[in-house]
Design an enzyme around this catalytic site. Structure first.
Site, PDB file in Angstrom:
ATOM      1  N   HIS A  48       0.815  -1.219   0.000  1.00 11.80           N
ATOM      2  CA  HIS A  48       0.000   0.000   0.000  1.00 11.80           C
ATOM      3  C   HIS A  48       0.845   1.264   0.000  1.00 11.80           C
ATOM      4  O   HIS A  48       2.042   1.247   0.271  1.00 11.80           O
ATOM      5  CB  HIS A  48      -0.935   0.003   1.216  1.00 11.80           C
ATOM      6  CG  HIS A  48      -0.215  -0.004   2.529  1.00 11.80           C
ATOM      7  ND1 HIS A  48       0.304   1.136   3.091  1.00 11.80           N
ATOM      8  CD2 HIS A  48       0.068  -1.020   3.384  1.00 11.80           C
ATOM      9  CE1 HIS A  48       0.873   0.834   4.240  1.00 11.80           C
ATOM     10  NE2 HIS A  48       0.749  -0.476   4.445  1.00 11.80           N
ATOM     11  N   SER A 114       2.217   3.981  -4.879  1.00 12.20           N
ATOM     12  CA  SER A 114       2.863   5.094  -4.208  1.00 12.20           C
ATOM     13  C   SER A 114       4.077   4.637  -3.390  1.00 12.20           C
ATOM     14  O   SER A 114       5.014   4.073  -3.957  1.00 12.20           O
ATOM     15  CB  SER A 114       1.825   5.821  -3.340  1.00 12.20           C
ATOM     16  OG  SER A 114       2.344   6.985  -2.763  1.00 12.20           O
TER      17      SER A 114
END
Length: 127
Positions: A48, A114
């Site tokens: 994540h 990210s």
């Protein structure tokens, strides 16, 4: 949009997309990393982005068949406590690699977003 839902509306997010149960923990040298798995089959690791946790990938993991999705909460996010000192990307990659070794995973596909993509690049370069 998913990271925003994850941070601002966790109850709505979990009710809409399903149950998130980070029921596993990897421990090494007083460092704990929580993770959950979804499904069975070939391993696929989801990393994540900053400010969220592994649950952001649950909508995708729940739709994959033939894969065991591994959704860790990187250190300092979700249910995983922050690292004992300031970490760089290499430290996150090392801890993720140790978690995978502890699970018996030698080879995995990686999906990242990210900050998780930075960790994924470090994993690829180091291991």
């Amino acid at each position: 949009m998913f990271p925003i839902l994850c941070q601002l509306f966790p109850v709505f997010y979990l009710r809409f997309f399903g149950t998130y149960n980070a029921g596993f923990a990897y421990n090494r040298k007083a460092v704990t990393m929580y993770y959950t798995t979804v499904g069975e089959g070939r391993d696929i690791l989801f990393l994540h982005g900053w400010g969220c946790d592994g649950s952001v990938f649950l909508p995708v993991a729940n739709r994959l068949s033939g894969y065991r999705s591994i959704l860790p909460d990187l250190n300092g996010f979700g249910k995983t406590p922050p690292p004992p000192c300031a970490w760089d990307v290499r430290n996150y990659a090392e801890e993720t690699a140790e978690m995978l070794r502890g699970m018996g995973v030698n080879k995995t596909l990686v999906v990242a977003h990210s900050f998780g993509a930075r960790v994924a690049l470090a994993l690829a370069a180091l291991y």
